[in-house]
Design a protein around this motif. Structure first.
Motif, PDB file in Angstrom:
ATOM      1  N   LYS A 258       0.798  -1.233   0.000  1.00 48.06           N
ATOM      2  CA  LYS A 258       0.000   0.000   0.000  1.00 48.06           C
ATOM      3  C   LYS A 258       0.827   1.278   0.000  1.00 48.06           C
ATOM      4  O   LYS A 258       1.942   1.315   0.520  1.00 48.06           O
ATOM      5  CB  LYS A 258      -0.915   0.018   1.236  1.00 48.06           C
ATOM      6  N   TYR A 259       0.210   2.330  -0.519  1.00 41.13           N
ATOM      7  CA  TYR A 259       0.766   3.672  -0.434  1.00 41.13           C
ATOM      8  C   TYR A 259       0.016   4.436   0.639  1.00 41.13           C
ATOM      9  O   TYR A 259      -1.215   4.417   0.672  1.00 41.13           O
ATOM     10  CB  TYR A 259       0.594   4.396  -1.773  1.00 41.13           C
ATOM     11  N   SER A 260       0.763   5.110   1.502  1.00 41.11           N
ATOM     12  CA  SER A 260       0.081   6.004   2.436  1.00 41.11           C
ATOM     13  C   SER A 260       0.822   7.319   2.637  1.00 41.11           C
ATOM     14  O   SER A 260       0.208   8.371   2.604  1.00 41.11           O
ATOM     15  CB  SER A 260      -0.152   5.329   3.793  1.00 41.11           C
ATOM     16  N   CYS A 261       2.150   7.274   2.874  1.00 38.94           N
ATOM     17  CA  CYS A 261       2.871   8.536   3.095  1.00 38.94           C
ATOM     18  C   CYS A 261       3.877   8.820   1.988  1.00 38.94           C
ATOM     19  O   CYS A 261       4.150   9.965   1.664  1.00 38.94           O
ATOM     20  CB  CYS A 261       3.580   8.521   4.450  1.00 38.94           C
ATOM     21  N   GLY A 262       4.473   7.783   1.453  1.00 34.45           N
ATOM     22  CA  GLY A 262       5.450   7.955   0.372  1.00 34.45           C
ATOM     23  C   GLY A 262       6.804   8.466   0.825  1.00 34.45           C
ATOM     24  O   GLY A 262       7.689   8.716   0.000  1.00 34.45           O
TER      25      GLY A 262
ATOM     26  N   ALA B 297       8.650   7.072   3.725  1.00 34.84           N
ATOM     27  CA  ALA B 297       9.275   6.169   4.702  1.00 34.84           C
ATOM     28  C   ALA B 297       8.897   6.482   6.149  1.00 34.84           C
ATOM     29  O   ALA B 297       9.729   6.408   7.049  1.00 34.84           O
ATOM     30  CB  ALA B 297      10.801   6.184   4.540  1.00 34.84           C
ATOM     31  N   GLN B 298       7.638   6.829   6.373  1.00 34.81           N
ATOM     32  CA  GLN B 298       7.215   7.173   7.726  1.00 34.81           C
ATOM     33  C   GLN B 298       6.168   6.224   8.316  1.00 34.81           C
ATOM     34  O   GLN B 298       5.962   6.219   9.517  1.00 34.81           O
ATOM     35  CB  GLN B 298       6.623   8.596   7.739  1.00 34.81           C
ATOM     36  N   CYS B 299       5.454   5.458   7.471  1.00 29.20           N
ATOM     37  CA  CYS B 299       4.287   4.760   8.017  1.00 29.20           C
ATOM     38  C   CYS B 299       4.324   3.243   7.882  1.00 29.20           C
ATOM     39  O   CYS B 299       3.627   2.544   8.604  1.00 29.20           O
ATOM     40  CB  CYS B 299       3.015   5.279   7.353  1.00 29.20           C
ATOM     41  N   GLY B 300       5.108   2.724   6.960  1.00 30.95           N
ATOM     42  CA  GLY B 300       5.227   1.277   6.833  1.00 30.95           C
ATOM     43  C   GLY B 300       4.150   0.576   6.017  1.00 30.95           C
ATOM     44  O   GLY B 300       4.185  -0.642   5.854  1.00 30.95           O
ATOM     45  N   ALA B 301       3.193   1.311   5.479  1.00 39.19           N
ATOM     46  CA  ALA B 301       2.122   0.677   4.695  1.00 39.19           C
ATOM     47  C   ALA B 301       2.685  -0.047   3.477  1.00 39.19           C
ATOM     48  O   ALA B 301       2.085  -0.994   2.968  1.00 39.19           O
ATOM     49  CB  ALA B 301       1.106   1.720   4.249  1.00 39.19           C
ATOM     50  N   CYS B 302       3.852   0.397   3.016  1.00 44.12           N
ATOM     51  CA  CYS B 302       4.431  -0.120   1.766  1.00 44.12           C
ATOM     52  C   CYS B 302       5.487  -1.187   2.013  1.00 44.12           C
ATOM     53  O   CYS B 302       6.270  -1.496   1.122  1.00 44.12           O
ATOM     54  CB  CYS B 302       5.054   1.043   1.011  1.00 44.12           C
TER      55      CYS B 302
ATOM     56  N   PHE C  51      10.889  -0.253   3.272  1.00 46.19           N
ATOM     57  CA  PHE C  51       9.850   0.652   2.762  1.00 46.19           C
ATOM     58  C   PHE C  51       9.996   0.759   1.245  1.00 46.19           C
ATOM     59  O   PHE C  51      10.949   1.351   0.748  1.00 46.19           O
ATOM     60  CB  PHE C  51       9.981   2.047   3.374  1.00 46.19           C
TER      61      PHE C  51
ATOM     62  N   CYS D 249       8.298   2.512  -0.785  1.00 46.24           N
ATOM     63  CA  CYS D 249       7.925   3.806  -1.362  1.00 46.24           C
ATOM     64  C   CYS D 249       9.118   4.696  -1.630  1.00 46.24           C
ATOM     65  O   CYS D 249       9.032   5.644  -2.406  1.00 46.24           O
ATOM     66  CB  CYS D 249       6.927   4.537  -0.465  1.00 46.24           C
TER      67      CYS D 249
HETATM   68  S1  FES Z   1       4.078   4.595   2.148  1.00 44.27           S
HETATM   69 FE1  FES Z   1       4.502   5.177   4.185  1.00 44.27          FE
HETATM   70  S2  FES Z   1       6.420   4.241   4.533  1.00 44.27           S
HETATM   71 FE2  FES Z   1       6.062   3.919   2.454  1.00 44.27          FE
END
Ligand code: FES
Ligand code: FES
Lengths: 152, 720
Positions: free
Chosen positions: A37-41, A43-48, A58, A60
């Protein structure tokens, strides 16, 4: 544009993209592997989170040009039938709310448990702290990681 | 005792059979005023030209399918709704499936997710649908076996005739059942006989979610579709000039289009658009009201003294009460704008084909998306279809259709199917925030410490009514004045999980703590005394159930050992919202002179708990959400633009920042009420009150980390 030969989930893929294209968008837009998944782009949230040679990464912020011949594993390739111990624990504990962050959480947990098969709760918290869950499923994430460690 | 209930035949419509053969019951999922009863043909149902908005079908194989109109964003409705139907039907849970309904033209009056309202709204209807189907199946079985219906029993999709030992599956009688008339009345189960409701049933989408299947709007793909991203203006600004030469030169970008105050970048995949967006040069100029946080603070403080406040509720004579008071306490509380920041950014797919439009994506309110699209294009709404994907969180943000219209605008201009994606930066700066609000509370105490007067004045920036004048303590205070002032800001706002009460509860519960302290009363006792007053001599209307509120207060106090351990500093908070009651106690221990937040004890009365797993999720999730935003959430504006644009500067709560949360329910026996929101409002107040108890520091503004009273506390959060 340049040609890249990628090794993802045990299969070979060839893509023709700009070399600064993040692995995340190659997976999602070019290969149809949308579980990542994409969420922050940034390297802050880990969705990717994916595995690069087993390491939680990460995707993204990882340009495709730096992937090389490294082995990439995404949520789609973590197990054949959704039966990786971490996936099983996630089902057993019923971790998800909206579910959007959970593929990234599972990938992070799986890589972590490989390195540290018998973690303390504090170690689990430290490892999972890099993934954000906006729905606040943290208690269940912790429980599921602990369960996966036990049932391996 | 089981209840006999009128089915209200207007709510039920049945047809002979499904296309594949089987029992098919259409029913009103959410409409209260249904048009008249009508028997439908399969064709009518399938062509959507029907007068119901949900269905339950049972196939000859015994598979049960129900159709859910409500968008799923993590509130677990997709699991809990079918549980209710399956319960009354006595279905085999493993054979129950739920399908997400698309937007159904004109048939839904509440096809939305918001206000924690779905379960209270549909509870009876779902039960009746299940019970009606069971009744039809039993009637058909009784006919077939030539026995009395009363001699039959059901369990897990089977019908048993004890005396003869005969049994039938539901599938075996569905065809015959589909020939029958809907009963005038049906028997609903006694809640003590529930076998599915009240059990922890797992999320029906688990397998797909945990293996990475395309479920969410952002995952949607259509052959030949284009991608688009939108550059929006800062609040209060308009475009002066656009230089798109560099953006256009990015490989993969097919078009750059300016319309109104937006610039759309169109291309063949996502990454080129992100690159191009950074290269796009747009110059803006003022369009009237370019605001900064500095202005907002000033406006709110000044307006608190405005002569033009709107009186929302007035009881007794406050002037007299404050004049005669032995003690007067006044405090002000303030919160900033907040973005919703769901993990899945805004996105939508649109395909404008002349006069017809196809819309697909994550929305909390498909009908608003359709109506606004119809308006924008000047076409009848019947020409627009909306399919709802799973939502990666919503928190109220997806009640707004701005991102849907983005996709429509671009699709009609490039004449192709288009998926619009907002970046995280677009999401954070794109508006529709939780409004910034400032409150002034005053309390008048008599010599015995009774609160004889209470005043609340709220100033909100695009907050509408920021005071919720009928909430507690209204009704419990003899002299009361509640006023509201709304300021029209250029910064856009929208409902944000537990709208208004997400901060009002914090401010009010903190203030009541201040008053209790001045009255030299225990905070729990102080609240209970007020509620006793609301019960024995209410002033004006009392719009909450006093006993239910007392119930959760006492339960939380007892479970948290309130006031019994001098090493544990506690903060109390209670709130009623979205028809549910939640009390919380935050426990802080002083360890080596440092405050450590260890635990939050919550006690909830939401009536019958349909699914304990889902309910725990909502309570814990609401508390984590309330805590994170009280502590960290901040949005600072400079020249109409937030400074925080992504998760590096906008801090969301993480794994290591959540304490232990002890979730409890008070079993009041009431029908289920909402739970998506009610656990959030009390949390900030419980924590702030505990911080005060532990350190003597009173936190009157959010987020905590920005307050000087908090910065040197080194509050630690630890589980276990
Ligand atoms: S999309 Fe948030 S860390 Fe990659
Ligand atoms: S489950 Fe919704 S963001 Fe984690």
């Amino acid at each position: 544009m340049a040609n890249y030969n990628l090794r993802i989930n045990g299969k070979n893929y060839e893509v023709d993209v700009e070399d600064d294209t993040p692995l995340l968008w190659v997976l999602r837009d070019h290969l149809g592997l949308v579980g990542t998944k994409y969420s922050c782009g940034i390297a802050q949230c880990g969705a990717c989170t994916v595995h690069i040679n087993g390491e939680a990464t990460f995707s993204c912020t990882m340009p495709i040009s730096s992937v090389g011949t490294d082995k990439v594993t995404t949520i789609e390739g973590l197990s054949d039938n959704g039966d990786h111990p971490v996936q099983k624990a996630w089902k057993e504990v019923d971790v998800a709310q909206c579910g959007y962050c959970q593929a990234g959480q599972i990938m992070n947990a799986a890589a972590f448990l490989k390195k540290n098969p018998k973690p303390s709760l504090e170690e689990i918290d430290n490892a999972m702290n890099r993934n954000i869950c906006r729905c606040g499923t943290y208690h269940k994430i912790r429980e599921a990681v602990a369960l996966a460690a036990k049932t391996k | 005792m089981a209840d006999i209930t009128k089915t209200n035949r207007r709510d039920f419509l049945k047809i002979a059979a499904t296309a594949t053969g089987g029992l098919f019951i259409g029913f009103y999922w959410s409409s209260c005023d249904s048009p008249k009863m009508k028997v439908l043909s399969t064709e009518e149902v399938l062509s959507k030209a029907h007068n119901f908005n949900s269905f339950l079908s049972i196939s000859p194989d015994g598979d049960v399918v129900i159709y859910s109109p409500n968008p799923e964003l993590g509130q677990n409705i997709k699991t809990s709704f079918p549980m209710v139907v399956a319960e009354e039907l006595d279905a085999d849970w493993s054979k129950v499936r739920v399908l997400q309904a698309p937007l159904d033209n004109d048939k839904f009056d509440r096809q939305l997710t918001g206000g924690s309202g779905a379960m209270p709204h549909s509870w009876e209807r779902l039960r009746k649908a299940g019970a009606t189907a069971r009744h039809l199946l039993l009637t058909a079985a009784a006919n077939q076996l030539e026995v009395d219906m009363a001699s039959l029993s059901t369990e897990k999709g089977m019908i048993y005739h004890k005396a003869s030992g005969k049994k039938l599956t539901y599938g075996e009688v569905v065809m015959a059942a589909s020939e029958l008339e809907a009963p005038e009345e049906v028997l609903l189960k006694d809640p003590k006989d529930f076998t599915i409701i009240g059990t922890p049933i797992k999320n029906v989408d688990n397998d797909d979610m945990f293996t990475g299947k395309p479920l969410f709007g952002l995952d949607f793909y259509r052959e030949g579709m284009l991608h688009a991203m939108i550059q929006r203006p800062p609040f209060g600004m308009k475009i002066k000039s656009v230089d798109d030469a560099s953006a256009r030169s990015v490989s993969g970008v097919t078009d750059v289009i300016q319309y109104d105050n937006f610039v759309a970048i169109v291309g063949t995949s996502t990454w080129p658009l992100m690159k191009a967006k950074r290269r796009l040069k747009v110059e803006y100029e003022s369009d009237g009201n370019v605001e900064s946080t500095f202005d907002h603070d000033k406006i709110m403080k000044e307006l608190l003294d405005s002569k033009d406040a709107r009186v929302m509720r007035q009881d007794g004579n406050v002037d007299e009460a404050f004049k005669n008071a032995a003690k007067v306490i006044t405090s002000e509380y303030q919160c900033p704008f907040l973005p919703h920041a769901p993990m899945e950014p805004m996105n939508f797919f649109a395909h404008v084909k002349g006069e017809e439009v196809e819309l697909i994506g994550p929305t909390q309110t498909p009908d608003a998306a359709r109506m606004q699209t119809a308006q924008l294009l000047g076409i009848p709404k019947e020409n627009i279809t909306v399919d709802i994907t799973r939502l990666g969180g919503g928190f109220g943000r997806r009640l707004r259709a701005d991102y849907v219209l983005d996709a429509v605008e671009v699709s009609r201009r490039v004449n192709a199917p288009v998926k619009v994606t907002w970046t995280r930066e677009d999401d954070m700066t794109g508006g529709a925030y939780r409004p910034a609000v400032r409150y002034r509370f005053s309390a008048a105490l008599d010599a015995a410490g009774n609160m004889i007067g209470f005043k609340l004045r709220g100033v909100g920036l695009n907050a509408g009514n920021s005071v919720r004048q009928d909430n507690f303590p209204s009704g419990a205070v003899p002299n009361l004045l509640i006023e509201n002032i709304n300021y029209n800001s250029s910064v856009t706002t929208n409902a944000w999980r537990a709208p208004i009460t997400n901060f009002l509860a914090y401010a009010e519960q903190s203030f009541l703590d201040e008053v209790a302290l001045e009255a030299q009363k225990d905070p729990v006792k102080f609240r209970l005394d007020l509620l006793e007053q609301a019960k024995s001599s209410p002033t004006g209307s009392v719009n909450y159930d006093v006993d239910r509120m007392i119930g959760v207060i006492k339960d939380a106090a007892e479970r948290s050992n309130w006031g019994k351990d001098s090493n544990v500093k506690q903060g109390f908070s209670v709130y009623f919202s979205h028809r549910s009651y939640v009390a919380q106690v935050a426990n802080i221990e002083m360890i080596n002179n440092q405050p450590v937040l260890k635990k939050i004890v919550a006690s909830t009365d939401c009536g019958i708990v349909v699914n304990p797993t889902g309910a725990n999720h909502q309570v814990r999730g609401g508390i984590v959400d309330g805590m994170g935003h009280a502590m960290f959430g901040n949005l600072v504006f400079e020249n109409g633009l937030p400074k925080q644009k992504n998760f590096d500067s906008y801090r969301l709560i993480r794994m290591k920042e959540v304490p232990e949360i002890d979730v409890n329910y008070v079993d009041s026996g009431y029908d289920p009420t909402g739970l998506g929101e009610p656990a959030l409002p009390p949390t900030g107040g419980a924590i702030a009150n505990a911080i005060f108890a532990a350190t003597g520091r009173r936190l009157r503004s959010q987020p905590f980390i920005e307050q000087k009273e908090f910065s040197d506390l080194n509050l630690e959060i630890r589980r276990g």
